[in-house]
Design an enzyme around this catalytic site. Structure first.
Site, mmCIF file in Angstrom:
data_model
loop_
_atom_site.group_PDB
_atom_site.id
_atom_site.type_symbol
_atom_site.label_atom_id
_atom_site.label_comp_id
_atom_site.label_asym_id
_atom_site.label_seq_id
_atom_site.Cartn_x
_atom_site.Cartn_y
_atom_site.Cartn_z
ATOM 1 C CB SER A 145 -0.915 0.024 1.236
ATOM 2 O OG SER A 145 -1.636 1.242 1.306
ATOM 3 C CE1 TYR A 203 -3.502 -1.989 5.190
ATOM 4 C CE2 TYR A 203 -3.096 0.286 4.558
ATOM 5 C CZ TYR A 203 -3.406 -1.012 4.215
ATOM 6 O OH TYR A 203 -3.626 -1.346 2.899
#
Length: 261
Positions: free
Chosen positions: A145, A156
Site C-alpha cells: 500500500s 497498517y
C-alpha cells in the site's frame, strides 16, 4: 484488455479473493487461462468461485484464516492436492480496520492491524516456498500500500512496510533459485462498499472526520488527483505475475496515480 493465453495452464493462488482487488485479480487470471485457487475467510468467496467457473476456468475455493500459519499451510496443501503445483501466489489479504491518529489506538487494535495486514503475507510466502523450490520456479506478488506514507493508519502502515521488506528480502534469497518476488502498492481505489466490513462498528463523528482526512490526503498526494479503479489495480498485478515481467524482482511498484508512498 485481456490476453486469453497469458496464463494458460498456470496455477494461480489468490488470497483475499472474496471482494475488491482480490476478486478482480482472480477474474483476470481466469480470463487469461489460469487455473485458480481462491482463498478468503468470507462466505462471499463462493460468489468469486462461481464467477470464475462461469468463465470456464478450473477453480478451487478454500475458506481459511490466513492470519495463522496453519491456515496458509492448509491452503498450499489444498492447491497442490487439486492441481499439483503453485505457479503464482498473490498475497492480497489486508486492509485498514481503524482510521484515527495513533494516540487513539488501543493495544489490542494495533495487534489486530498487524495480524490482518502483515502475517497473511508472511505466512503465505513461507507456505508456498517449499512447493516453488521443488518446482524450480514460481512468482509471488505481494499487495502492499502507498499508505506506508500516510495519516491516521500507522499500524497498517507498519504492516505494509513489513510487506515491502518481505518482498525485497525474499527476492535477495530466492530470485537466483527461479522464484520472482514482487509487489504492488495500491493507492486509493474506488470499489463497491464492502458487504462484510473490516470494522462493523458505527463510526463516531470524530472517526468520520479522521477518515475524510485520509480521503483528502490520498487525493491530494496523487498527481492525478483521483482514486484508481479495481481494473487499474488488477492490471499491474497480472503483469508482474506474467512472463512479461520475467526480469523484474525485488521491487514494489506504486500504483497510486503518481503517489510513491
Amino acid at each position: 484488455m485481456t490476453r486469453p493465453s497469458r496464463f494458460t495452464a498456470r496455477v494461480a493462488l489468490v488470497t483475499g479473493a472474496a471482494q475488491g482487488i482480490g476478486r478482480a485479480v482472480a477474474l483476470g487470471f481466469a480470463a487469461e487461462g489460469a487455473r485458480l485457487v481462491v482463498a478468503d475467510r468470507s462466505p462471499l468467496l463462493e460468489e468469486t468461485r462461481a464467477q470464475i467457473a462461469a468463465l470456464g476456468a478450473e477453480v478451487e475455493a478454500v475458506t481459511v484464516d490466513l492470519e495463522a500459519f496453519a491456515g496458509a499451510q492448509a491452503l498450499a496443501a489444498a492447491a497442490t492436492a487439486r492441481f499439483g503445483a503453485i505457479d503464482i501466489l498473490v498475497n492480497n489479504v489486508g486492509g485498514t480496520i481503524w482510521a484515527k491518529p495513533y494516540e487513539h489506538y488501543a493495544e489490542t487494535e494495533i495487534i489486530a492491524e498487524i495480524n490482518r495486514s502483515l502475517y497473511p503475507t508472511l505466512w503465505g510466502c513461507r507456505a508456498v516456498l517449499p512447493v516453488m523450490l521443488a518446482q524450480g520456479r514460481g512468482v509471488i506478488v505481494n499487495v502492499s500500500s502507498i499508505a506506508t506514507r500516510s495519516i491516521h493508519r500507522l499500524p497498517y502502515a507498519a504492516a505494509k512496510g513489513g510487506v515491502n521488506a518481505i518482498t525485497a528480502s525474499l527476492a535477495f534469497e530466492y530470485s537466483g533459485r527461479g522464484i520472482r518476488i514482487v509487489a504492488t502498492a495500491p493507492g486509493g481505489t474506488e470499489a463497491p462498499a464492502r458487504r462484510i466490513p473490516r470494522n462493523g462498528a458505527q463510526r463516531t463523528v470524530a472517526e468520520e472526520a479522521w477518515y475524510q482526512e485520509i480521503v483528502d490526503q490520498t487525493v491530494s498526494s496523487s498527481l492525478m488527483k483521483r482514486y484508481g479503479t479495481l481494473a487499474e489495480q488488477a492490471a499491474p498485478i497480472l503483469f508482474l505475475a506474467s512472463d512479461e515481467a520475467s526480469y523484474i524482482t525485488g521491487v514494489t511498484l506504486p500504483v497510486g496515480g503518481g503517489d510513491l508512498g
